[in-house]
Scaffold this motif. Structure first.
Motif, mmCIF file in Angstrom:
data_model
loop_
_atom_site.group_PDB
_atom_site.id
_atom_site.type_symbol
_atom_site.label_atom_id
_atom_site.label_comp_id
_atom_site.label_asym_id
_atom_site.label_seq_id
_atom_site.Cartn_x
_atom_site.Cartn_y
_atom_site.Cartn_z
ATOM 1 N N PRO A 211 -7.903 20.806 -89.909
ATOM 2 C CA PRO A 211 -7.999 19.387 -89.544
ATOM 3 C C PRO A 211 -9.259 19.045 -88.792
ATOM 4 O O PRO A 211 -9.742 17.908 -88.881
ATOM 5 N N ASP A 212 -9.840 19.968 -88.049
ATOM 6 C CA ASP A 212 -10.988 19.642 -87.199
ATOM 7 C C ASP A 212 -12.322 19.839 -87.914
ATOM 8 O O ASP A 212 -13.381 19.580 -87.314
ATOM 9 N N SER A 213 -12.346 20.319 -89.151
ATOM 10 C CA SER A 213 -13.601 20.584 -89.864
ATOM 11 C C SER A 213 -13.962 19.391 -90.736
ATOM 12 O O SER A 213 -13.153 18.474 -90.955
ATOM 13 N N GLY A 214 -15.198 19.420 -91.238
ATOM 14 C CA GLY A 214 -15.636 18.327 -92.112
ATOM 15 C C GLY A 214 -14.860 18.287 -93.410
ATOM 16 O O GLY A 214 -14.519 17.222 -93.914
ATOM 17 N N ILE A 215 -14.602 19.450 -94.001
ATOM 18 C CA ILE A 215 -13.762 19.542 -95.209
ATOM 19 C C ILE A 215 -12.398 20.014 -94.753
ATOM 20 O O ILE A 215 -12.219 21.150 -94.327
ATOM 21 N N LYS A 216 -11.430 19.096 -94.785
ATOM 22 C CA LYS A 216 -10.128 19.384 -94.218
ATOM 23 C C LYS A 216 -9.421 20.485 -94.992
ATOM 24 O O LYS A 216 -8.727 21.315 -94.402
ATOM 25 N N ARG A 217 -9.529 20.456 -96.294
ATOM 26 C CA ARG A 217 -8.822 21.423 -97.142
ATOM 27 C C ARG A 217 -9.845 22.030 -98.109
ATOM 28 O O ARG A 217 -9.973 21.604 -99.251
ATOM 29 N N PRO A 218 -10.611 23.013 -97.695
ATOM 30 C CA PRO A 218 -11.677 23.563 -98.550
ATOM 31 C C PRO A 218 -11.167 24.188 -99.851
ATOM 32 O O PRO A 218 -11.873 24.217 -100.854
ATOM 33 N N TYR A 219 -9.942 24.686 -99.858
ATOM 34 C CA TYR A 219 -9.409 25.282 -101.086
ATOM 35 C C TYR A 219 -9.261 24.244 -102.210
ATOM 36 O O TYR A 219 -9.260 24.589 -103.391
ATOM 37 N N ASP A 220 -9.134 22.957 -101.805
ATOM 38 C CA ASP A 220 -8.998 21.914 -102.823
ATOM 39 C C ASP A 220 -10.335 21.539 -103.453
ATOM 40 O O ASP A 220 -10.385 20.706 -104.367
ATOM 41 N N ILE A 221 -11.438 22.147 -102.968
ATOM 42 C CA ILE A 221 -12.733 21.927 -103.612
ATOM 43 C C ILE A 221 -12.826 22.728 -104.919
ATOM 44 O O ILE A 221 -13.409 22.286 -105.909
ATOM 45 N N LEU A 251 -9.280 13.402 -121.851
ATOM 46 C CA LEU A 251 -10.560 13.182 -121.173
ATOM 47 C C LEU A 251 -10.408 12.168 -120.040
ATOM 48 O O LEU A 251 -10.948 12.363 -118.934
ATOM 49 N N LEU A 252 -9.618 11.106 -120.257
ATOM 50 C CA LEU A 252 -9.417 10.099 -119.212
ATOM 51 C C LEU A 252 -8.605 10.645 -118.050
ATOM 52 O O LEU A 252 -8.788 10.214 -116.892
ATOM 53 N N SER A 253 -7.719 11.600 -118.346
ATOM 54 C CA SER A 253 -6.885 12.152 -117.253
ATOM 55 C C SER A 253 -7.709 12.930 -116.243
ATOM 56 O O SER A 253 -7.239 13.185 -115.126
ATOM 57 N N ILE A 254 -8.931 13.325 -116.606
ATOM 58 C CA ILE A 254 -9.775 14.055 -115.661
ATOM 59 C C ILE A 254 -10.149 13.153 -114.480
ATOM 60 O O ILE A 254 -10.340 13.629 -113.346
ATOM 61 N N ILE A 255 -10.243 11.833 -114.724
ATOM 62 C CA ILE A 255 -10.624 10.906 -113.635
ATOM 63 C C ILE A 255 -9.594 10.953 -112.500
ATOM 64 O O ILE A 255 -9.967 11.193 -111.326
ATOM 65 N N PRO A 256 -8.278 10.755 -112.731
ATOM 66 C CA PRO A 256 -7.332 10.866 -111.602
ATOM 67 C C PRO A 256 -7.209 12.302 -111.090
ATOM 68 O O PRO A 256 -6.906 12.496 -109.900
ATOM 69 N N GLN A 257 -7.434 13.314 -111.926
ATOM 70 C CA GLN A 257 -7.384 14.694 -111.443
ATOM 71 C C GLN A 257 -8.474 14.926 -110.390
ATOM 72 O O GLN A 257 -8.235 15.519 -109.324
ATOM 73 N N ILE A 258 -9.691 14.486 -110.712
ATOM 74 C CA ILE A 258 -10.796 14.658 -109.750
ATOM 75 C C ILE A 258 -10.540 13.823 -108.495
ATOM 76 O O ILE A 258 -10.759 14.279 -107.346
ATOM 77 N N ALA A 259 -10.058 12.565 -108.682
ATOM 78 C CA ALA A 259 -9.752 11.722 -107.514
ATOM 79 C C ALA A 259 -8.680 12.370 -106.643
ATOM 80 O O ALA A 259 -8.752 12.316 -105.394
ATOM 81 N N THR A 260 -7.694 13.009 -107.284
ATOM 82 C CA THR A 260 -6.640 13.695 -106.511
ATOM 83 C C THR A 260 -7.234 14.754 -105.595
ATOM 84 O O THR A 260 -6.905 14.840 -104.393
ATOM 85 N N GLN A 261 -8.122 15.583 -106.137
ATOM 86 C CA GLN A 261 -8.696 16.657 -105.339
ATOM 87 C C GLN A 261 -9.601 16.113 -104.239
ATOM 88 O O GLN A 261 -9.671 16.691 -103.130
ATOM 89 N N LEU A 262 -10.293 15.022 -104.517
ATOM 90 C CA LEU A 262 -11.161 14.444 -103.489
ATOM 91 C C LEU A 262 -10.352 13.899 -102.330
ATOM 92 O O LEU A 262 -10.725 14.067 -101.148
ATOM 93 N N TYR A 263 -9.227 13.224 -102.634
ATOM 94 C CA TYR A 263 -8.381 12.728 -101.558
ATOM 95 C C TYR A 263 -7.831 13.870 -100.719
ATOM 96 O O TYR A 263 -7.769 13.785 -99.488
ATOM 97 N N MET A 264 -7.418 14.974 -101.390
ATOM 98 C CA MET A 264 -6.840 16.097 -100.652
ATOM 99 C C MET A 264 -7.896 16.850 -99.866
ATOM 100 O O MET A 264 -7.667 17.251 -98.718
ATOM 101 N N ALA A 265 -9.061 17.080 -100.469
ATOM 102 C CA ALA A 265 -10.064 17.912 -99.803
ATOM 103 C C ALA A 265 -10.719 17.211 -98.635
ATOM 104 O O ALA A 265 -11.043 17.853 -97.612
ATOM 105 N N PHE A 266 -10.914 15.894 -98.762
ATOM 106 C CA PHE A 266 -11.683 15.195 -97.725
ATOM 107 C C PHE A 266 -10.859 14.197 -96.913
ATOM 108 O O PHE A 266 -11.376 13.631 -95.943
ATOM 109 N N GLY A 267 -9.591 13.969 -97.283
ATOM 110 C CA GLY A 267 -8.854 12.932 -96.565
ATOM 111 C C GLY A 267 -7.593 13.389 -95.893
ATOM 112 O O GLY A 267 -7.214 12.858 -94.839
ATOM 113 N N SER A 268 -6.862 14.336 -96.454
ATOM 114 C CA SER A 268 -5.555 14.718 -95.929
ATOM 115 C C SER A 268 -5.715 15.626 -94.713
ATOM 116 O O SER A 268 -6.358 16.674 -94.774
ATOM 117 N N LEU A 269 -5.103 15.211 -93.573
ATOM 118 C CA LEU A 269 -5.166 15.998 -92.336
ATOM 119 C C LEU A 269 -3.877 16.754 -92.081
ATOM 120 O O LEU A 269 -3.870 17.765 -91.382
#
Length: 847
Positions: A211-221, A251-269
């Motif tokens: 939680p205290d690092s810049g990338i909250k969940r690095p494994y989700d990168i 191909l379109l499903s990749i858009i929410p897949q990538i958005a999912t990982q971005l929310y988890m890696a950089f937003g979820s504390l």
């Protein structure tokens, strides 16, 4: 669609109206929307209050249950979102297998099972998080770690499952598509089970939340790497080879897949916060997108199948109609065929016949059907037929079937005739039938016999006449000819010939001329005929006449040329001798002509001198006789006076005869050059000269408009004056003399006529009257010397025309003569059509 087909749906047909970029923009906007709502203060977290045991004693059981549910609200939301994704993954697998049965596209079940394995990982993640299954690891590390592993597995298995069909050629699985699908699916299931087993039994799972690092969940990168490879590389390649709605949905499903990982890696504390729930919801969207694409593709396939079935029904109806039309056409062909068509079964029994067979054999169809075909054959063909048919049925040995041959048939009346028989085999189920097509070749055989006889006669004729025959195949460049040709060209018998050797056998002076004649005949598609010389090996020269005719294809290209050659050496030698004799004769003729010209000139000079010298003594005799009459008139008796009258009359007639003879001799030698002459003017002058005679007899003259001709005007006037004068002189005694002068254009010349109603001429004298000194009346009846019409004939012939008479006694006469057109005269009066006034001379009125 067969396994390994390169494309599920043609873009131009199945994807008409589909805009992938529009849906990509919608999905991207949908993924960014939660972030914008968070910025405006919207809270998506589902964390409940913490449960403390020390607070339970003061609560009722119902309140304790409510507190527990409020504390577990985040877990319930997490479970709902996860199981939505799991159900979608399972649904994708079912739909993919269903579509595989329809399209036979092996990529569908493999991708479906890959997504089902990813869904199984999500199910394990949910069950472990809810403690519905026993795991060894701590829940604080298990939930985020299994989440990251699920996403990494999802991206990796999609990369692998889609990449197999994007990169490998279709021949890699070929006809073993089912085994290939089973093998790949089994491998995916094994990998999924191994990962789940490891996560469930490991007690040393790594920490994934910082939680205290810049990338909250690095494994989700890490899952972003396979998702980016799928979206940027693998899926576009797959779409080029397997263009379909499901492919676009992947191909379109990749858009929410990538958005999912971005929310988890950089937003979820922490668990169940806003970014956590948004990511799980977008993951469900990432599963729902392929479901919608696959449903659309199944609907499209179903629609296409319905269209195909409808098209098949239409095609079947059209085919049935065509079959009916063809049956009708075949029946009409059989019924109207000139050849007889008979069908028999394996026993030789006649099954069907056409009208031509009835006419050919003299039987009706009812008399033939059901009887053995041997009825139509005489011996020995009747026995041979059974043997042929038996051998074919046992061993398949063909003697007639599929080959055809010439045999003899027998009519109902017992007469036999030759036929050309062709038999074909037809199988209907377990039965075999044989159809014979029979052609009466009586006339053909007769024609062939006549042709052979003609060829024999031709051979005898060419051999007897010494004619050689040749055939030149232009395409194959082959020249063949008879032995007679070898003899004509001095070539040894049996020698190999060619067009080049033929030219070499000619005299050098005739080679180019002969080759050009052959070339011109082929180019112009005309017959070839020429005479040339052959040069024999011994140096002797022989004349040959050659004739040929070419044959051509549809485009006009020459194919071959055939012809004959004939020895004309004797004829040419005779012609040369004849030409020499002719040249000698021409020389003799020229000499005789020159002598004749000299003789004619001398004769003309003699006639002129004689006429001039004879007239002087005649004038002297006449003068002295008239002087005797004046001086001794009273002293002479009547007989002496009569004798003197006879002497004077004789000298006058003799003078007239000499003048006429002189005029006759000068028609061809003292005439003037021919020039444009107006016949109207000429006739007016002639009538003026005859005016006294015309008025004395009261003749009625009519003259048609006359043309302008190329003539000697003086002689033409003499011609008209003689003919009109004769009409006046021999007017007879049947009323008023009527004389008509006319002209008409006929066959490129002018036809003139002088018609009268006089005494006429007996037709037997029609030619005699134009002979000099020939008279039909004595000098006592009509005056004249008998030279006038001879002069007319000579004048007409000098102008290149003809003269004749059409007459009968007491029926009048019509004298005709012709004059050539000559050159046109450039004035308005050059043709009789331009002259409209008619001439009236004498005492009568125009008729």
């Amino acid at each position: 669609m067969s396994p390994g087909h390169e494309s599920v749906l043609p873009l131009s047909e199945g994807l008409t109206g589909f805009r992938p970029w529009r849906w990509a923009a919608i999905l991207a906007a949908f993924c960014v929307l939660p972030l914008m709502l968070l910025a405006f203060g919207v809270d998506f977290s589902t964390s409940g209050p913490s449960l403390r045991p020390e607070g339970f004693p003061g609560l009722s059981p119902h309140e304790i249950g409510d507190a527990v549910h409020r504390a577990l609200r985040g877990s319930f939301t997490h479970t709902l979102l996860e199981w939505t994704a799991v159900v979608c993954a399972a649904f994708i697998c079912v739909l993919a297998l269903s579509q595989f049965k329809l399209s036979r596209e092996p990529s569908l079940p493999v991708i479906g099972i890959a997504l089902a394995c990813a869904g199984a990982m999500d199910a394990f993640h949910t069950l472990a998080a809810d403690r519905l299954i026993d795991t060894v690891g701590d829940n604080r590390n298990l939930i985020p770690f299994t989440w990251a592993i699920c996403r990494l597995f999802n991206g990796g298995i999609l990369l692998l499952g889609v990449g197999i069909f994007a990169l490998l050629p279709s021949r890699s699985w070929g006809r073993n598509a089912h085994l290939f699908v089973v093998a790949i699916s089994a491998a995916f299931v094994a990998v999924a089970y191994a990962v789940i087993y490891h996560c469930a039994t490991s007690n040393s799972l790594p920490q994934t939340m910082f939680p205290d690092s810049g990338i909250k969940r690095p494994y989700d990168i890490y899952p972003l790497i396979p998702y980016l490879l799928c979206g940027l590389v693998v899926f576009p390649i797959y779409l080029k080879r397997h263009r379909s709605l499901f492919g676009y949905a992947l191909l379109l499903s990749i858009i929410p897949q990538i958005a999912t990982q971005l929310y988890m890696a950089f937003g979820s504390l922490r668990l169940h916060d806003s970014a956590f729930n948004i990511a799980h919801a977008l993951k469900a969207v990432a599963y729902i997108t392929p479901v919608l694409g696959l449903l659309a593709e199944i609907a499209q396939t179903y629609r296409e199948r319905q269209q195909a079935e409808q098209a098949l029904k239409v095609a079947n109806a059209r085919l049935e109609s065509n079959i009916t039309d063809r049956e009708t056409m075949i029946r009409a062909i059989v019924e109207t065929a000139v050849d007889a068509i008979i069908t028999i079964d394996e026993r030789g029994t006649i099954e069907s016949v056409n009208p031509a067979a009835e006419r050919m054999f003299g039987y009706t169809s009812s008399e033939m059907i059901g009887r053995n075909v041997k009825t139509l054959m005489p011996q020995p063909y009747m026995s041979e037929h059974d043997q042929y048919l038996t051998n074919f049925l046992k061993s398949g040995t063909k003697k007639i079937i599929g080959i055809g041959r010439e045999v003899v048939a027998e009519r109902k009346d017992g007469t036999t005739f030759p036929i050309d028989l062709g038999v074909s085999e037809l199988r209907l189920g377990d039965q075999r039938f044989f159809t014979g097509i029979i052609r009466d070749i009586t006339e053909r055989n007769r024609a062939e016999l006549e042709l052979r006889r003609t060829e024999e006669r031709l051979h005898l004729a060419t051999t007897g006449a010494g004619i050689g025959t040749w055939h030149w195949d232009i395409v194959r460049e082959e020249l063949t000819w008879s032995e007679r040709c070898n003899a004509l060209f001095g070539i040894p018998p049996g020698s190999q010939m060619s067009y080049e050797r033929f030219l070499e056998a000619l005299h050098p002076a005739d080679r180019e001329r002969t080759h050009q004649a052959v070339t011109d005949a082929l180019d112009n598609r005309t017959d070839y005929a020429i005479e040339y010389r052959s040069l024999w090996p011994d140096g002797s020269v022989h004349w040959i006449a050659a004739m040929g005719r070419g044959s051509y294809d549809d485009t006009g290209q020459p194919l071959r040329m055939e012809g004959v050659v004939l020895d004309i050496n004797d004829r040419r030698n005779a012609e040369d001798a004849l030409q020499q004799a002719h040249d000698h004769l021409e020389d003799r003729v020229e000499e005789r002509t020159a002598d004749l010209r000299r003789s004619n000139a001398e004769l003309e000079q003699f006639a002129y001198v004689a006429s001039h010298d004879l007239q002087e003594p005649l004038r002297m005799v006449a003068s002295y006789t008239q002087l005797l009459e004046r001086r001794y008139k009273d002293k002479l008796d009547s007989d002496a006076q009569e004798y003197i009258a006879f002497a004077v009359d004789g000298t006058v007639r003799m003078k007239q005869l000499i003048n006429d003879l002189l005029m006759y001799s000068r028609v061809g030698t003292h005439g003037r050059d021919r020039e444009p002459t107006d016949c109207d003017t000429v006739v007016e002058h002639a009538l003026a000269n005859l005016k006294t005679a015309i008025e004395e007899c009261g003749a009625r003259m009519t003259v048609d408009p006359l043309p302008t001709v190329l003539a000697d005007g003086v002689q033409l006037g003499q011609l008209f004056q003689n003919l009109i004068g004769n009409a006046v002189k021999y007017r007879g005694s049947n009323g008023t003399p009527e004389i008509h002068v006319g002209a008409a254009e006929q066959d490129g010349e002018w036809l003139f006529s002088i018609r009268d109603n006089g005494m006429g001429i007996d037709p037997q004298y029609a030619e005699r009257i134009f002979v000099i000194f020939q008279r039909l009346h004595g000098k006592g009846e009509y005056s004249g010397t008998g030279i006038g019409l001879a002069v007319c004939k000579k004048i007409v012939e000098r102008h290149g025309g003809r003269i004749w008479v059409d007459s009968a006694p007491e029926m009048g006469s019509t004298f005709y003569f012709t004059l050539p057109h000559g050159k046109e005269i450039p004035n308005d009066e050059s043709t009789p059509e331009c002259k409209t006034d008619r001439h009236l001379i004498g005492g009568g009125q125009p008729r």
